[in-house]
Design an enzyme around this catalytic site. Structure first.
Site, mmCIF file in Angstrom:
data_model
loop_
_atom_site.group_PDB
_atom_site.id
_atom_site.type_symbol
_atom_site.label_atom_id
_atom_site.label_comp_id
_atom_site.label_asym_id
_atom_site.label_seq_id
_atom_site.Cartn_x
_atom_site.Cartn_y
_atom_site.Cartn_z
ATOM 1 N N LYS A 25 -4.508 3.520 -0.695
ATOM 2 C CA LYS A 25 -4.069 2.379 0.124
ATOM 3 C C LYS A 25 -3.396 2.859 1.405
ATOM 4 C CE LYS A 25 -0.886 -0.388 -1.814
ATOM 5 N NZ LYS A 25 0.330 -0.502 -0.990
ATOM 6 N N ARG A 30 -3.822 3.406 7.427
ATOM 7 C CA ARG A 30 -3.615 4.245 8.618
ATOM 8 C C ARG A 30 -4.934 4.593 9.302
ATOM 9 N NH1 ARG A 30 0.532 4.757 5.125
ATOM 10 N NH2 ARG A 30 2.554 5.557 5.812
ATOM 11 N N GLY A 98 3.478 -4.736 2.732
ATOM 12 C CA GLY A 98 4.630 -4.216 3.472
ATOM 13 C C GLY A 98 4.206 -3.109 4.418
ATOM 14 N N ARG A 126 10.640 -9.712 2.007
ATOM 15 C CA ARG A 126 10.961 -8.273 2.060
ATOM 16 C C ARG A 126 11.700 -7.890 3.343
ATOM 17 N NH1 ARG A 126 6.040 -4.878 -0.062
ATOM 18 N NH2 ARG A 126 7.665 -3.291 -0.045
ATOM 19 N N SER A 171 11.871 6.249 3.626
ATOM 20 C CA SER A 171 10.782 5.280 3.707
ATOM 21 C C SER A 171 9.702 5.763 4.660
ATOM 22 C CB SER A 171 11.310 3.915 4.178
ATOM 23 O OG SER A 171 10.218 3.089 4.562
ATOM 24 N N ASP A 319 6.090 4.417 -6.112
ATOM 25 C CA ASP A 319 5.230 3.313 -6.555
ATOM 26 C C ASP A 319 4.874 3.406 -8.040
ATOM 27 O OD1 ASP A 319 5.224 2.249 -4.008
ATOM 28 O OD2 ASP A 319 3.399 3.299 -3.412
ATOM 29 N N LYS A 346 10.611 -3.956 -3.515
ATOM 30 C CA LYS A 346 9.153 -3.778 -3.417
ATOM 31 C C LYS A 346 8.480 -5.158 -3.548
ATOM 32 C CE LYS A 346 9.054 0.636 -2.723
ATOM 33 N NZ LYS A 346 8.607 1.132 -1.406
ATOM 34 N N ARG A 350 11.265 -4.511 -8.932
ATOM 35 C CA ARG A 350 10.519 -3.853 -10.015
ATOM 36 C C ARG A 350 11.391 -3.392 -11.169
ATOM 37 N NH1 ARG A 350 5.792 -0.936 -6.365
ATOM 38 N NH2 ARG A 350 4.452 -2.792 -6.393
ATOM 39 N N ARG A 392 1.367 -3.956 -9.342
ATOM 40 C CA ARG A 392 1.662 -2.789 -10.196
ATOM 41 C C ARG A 392 2.352 -3.197 -11.500
ATOM 42 N NH1 ARG A 392 -0.225 0.980 -6.828
ATOM 43 N NH2 ARG A 392 0.459 0.914 -4.658
HETATM 44 C C1 S3P Z 1 3.890 3.361 1.725
HETATM 45 C C2 S3P Z 1 5.183 3.761 1.560
HETATM 46 C C3 S3P Z 1 6.033 3.357 0.436
HETATM 47 C C4 S3P Z 1 5.209 2.769 -0.705
HETATM 48 C C5 S3P Z 1 4.150 1.822 -0.240
HETATM 49 C C6 S3P Z 1 3.214 2.491 0.746
HETATM 50 C C7 S3P Z 1 3.154 3.800 2.925
HETATM 51 O O1 S3P Z 1 6.959 2.399 0.890
HETATM 52 O O2 S3P Z 1 6.062 2.105 -1.620
HETATM 53 O O3 S3P Z 1 3.383 1.345 -1.341
HETATM 54 O O4 S3P Z 1 1.917 3.684 2.954
HETATM 55 O O5 S3P Z 1 3.795 4.306 3.862
HETATM 56 P P1 S3P Z 1 8.357 2.857 1.558
HETATM 57 O O6 S3P Z 1 8.021 3.875 2.555
HETATM 58 O O7 S3P Z 1 8.946 1.651 2.180
HETATM 59 O O8 S3P Z 1 9.171 3.392 0.409
#
Ligand code: S3P
Length: 438
Positions: A25, A30, A98, A126, A171, A319, A346, A350, A392
């Site tokens: 994902k 990206r 997110g 969020r 993050s 995750d 999240k 969770r 999830r």
């Molecule tokens: C992700 C970063 C994580 C992850 C999300 C995907 C990403 O979130 O939980 O499923 O693709 O950069 P955080 O960076 O906010 O922890």
């Protein structure tokens, strides 16, 4: 979003054979974003056909980018260059994602037009200040709702300035938002992290030819360069493989191989945690695919024991805690999780949703503000467990249900399609007992 659906899950057979889970994902989001902002045509293979990543592709189409789908899991992104996006009169819908919203906030802060980012009910709850505040420090102007919640109105035509920023929480999404804004900024953008997080944005920027200096916990770039189209081969998503790693570990008689799983060390914390618990997982055929390490993972049933999950592993398995909670409920002894307060913000809270779901099946869990203590080994029984619309949580409860002595009704599972379309069919093929409720 698709119509609301429920699952009935029950005691399944041992997991056998070979399974290939869908594309990653994070990498898929990206690939579309950088492909859109690049000059030239980017071909993406192994693209995740999930609701989240398709929402990101739709957003860029709304912003004037041509994106073709010659076959399933393939995208041809006709890049418009850093300054080629066009304003969208309609709001840009990130769905449940997110990642989509936070990274887009960074990329759109540098445009010459205004945009509005919206999301579904879960995304609308969020926290976004974590991106809007540092972006504002770069000169962006972003309005949010009370409490820093979406929708986000991003004002264009702002002159952005690079910053040096130390993230208060680890993050990858925040880091990536700042790096994407940094492409449009004057001077240098430097991001430091309290704990290293996934580095796909950094790796992919480098692959698209943007000069970037990075190491675990650190990234630095400056504005004013060009992204050049490239090929992106998306590896299978470790986070999707995680459900099968846990299921095969806890279901007696299982012997399952997961093919070509992305093994970026910033993603594979669960593997280490499961091994500490006594899991039997072999890595074979280790190789590189599109600049990312991948391997086949052969997992065989093994008795698990409870552990204190090392806090240093938390960002590398952020995750995977719903799946880890299931492994812990099936292990002998107590598993403790701490330093994981991020789990509360999240797609659902969770810690609360897993505690509630597993308790409904007979497990004993003590919730803590930043984690939980899970007392393993209780016999699980049938019942009703609510996924709270969190993909999830739904898949983790489906794994837990395999060890229950009666049917488990898992509610509100349609969001599984955000990250793992076809999970139920693939899970059934491997041996899980899982069907749609009528
Ligand atoms: C992700 C970063 C994580 C992850 C999300 C995907 C990403 O979130 O939980 O499923 O693709 O950069 P955080 O960076 O906010 O922890």
């Amino acid at each position: 979003m698709s119509a609301r659906q429920d699952w009935i899950a029950g005691s399944g057979a041992p997991l056998r054979g070979r399974v290939r889970v869908p594309g990653d994902k994070s990498v898929s989001h990206r690939a579309v974003m950088l492909g859109a902002l690049a000059q030239g045509v980017t071909r993406v293979t192994g693209f995740l056909e999930g609701e989240d990543t398709r929402a990101t592709a739709r957003v860029f189409q709304q912003l004037g980018v041509r994106i073709d789908t010659p076959s399933v899991s393939e995208r041809i992104v006709h890049g418009v260059g850093l300054h080629g996006l066009r304003a969208s009169a309609a709001a840009l819908d990130c769905g449940n994602a997110g990642t989509g919203m936070r990274l887009l906030a960074g990329a759109l802060a540098g445009q010459g037009f205004d945009s509005v980012l919206i999301g579904d009910e879960s995304l609308s709850r969020r926290p976004m200040r974590r991106v809007t505040e540092p972006l504002a420090a770069m000169g962006a102007r972003i309005d949010s709702m009370e409490g820093g919640l979406p929708p986000l109105r991003i004002h264009g035509s702002r002159a952005l300035q690079g910053i040096e920023y130390t993230l208060p929480v680890a993050s990858a999404q925040v880091k990536s938002a700042l790096l994407l804004a940094g492409l449009y900024a004057q001077g240098e953008t430097v991001v430091r992290e309290p704990h290293p997080t996934r580095d796909y944005t950094e790796r992919m920027l480098a692959a698209f030819g943007w000069p970037i200096d990075y190491a675990p916990g650190y990234a630095r770039l400056s504005g004013g360069h060009t992204l050049r189209a490239t090929e992106v081969a998306v590896p299978a998503d470790f986070s999707s493989a995680a459900f099968f790693l846990v299921a095969a570990s806890v279901i007696p008689g299982s012997d399952l191989t997961l093919e070509a799983v992305g093994m970026n060390p910033r993603r594979t914390g669960l593997l280490q945690a499961l091994r500490l618990m006594g899991a039997d997982i072999d890595e074979t055929e280790a190789r590189e695919q599109g600049g990312e390490p991948v391997a086949d993972l052969r997992v065989r049933h093994a008795p698990l024991r409870g552990i204190a999950v090392p806090e240093a592993l938390v960002p590398d398995m952020i995750d995977e805690f719903p799946a880890l909670f299931v492994a812990a409920a099936c292990a002998q002894g107590t598993t403790t999780v701490s330093g994981a307060a991020e789990l509360r913000v999240k797609e659902s809270d969770r810690i609360a949703t897993m505690a509630q779901g597993l308790r409904a099946l007979g497990a004993t869990i003590d919730e803590r503000p930043d984690g939980a203590a899970i007392l393993g080994g209780a016999a699980l029984h049938g019942g009703t467990a609510d996924s709270h619309g969190d993909h999830r949580i739904a898949m983790s409860l489906a794994v837990a249900a395999q060890l229950a002595d009666g049917d488990v009704h898992i509610t509100d599972v349609s969001n599984v399609a955000t990250s793992f379309p076809g999970f139920d069919a693939l899970a059934r093929d491997a041996g899980l007992a899982l069907r749609m409720a009528q």
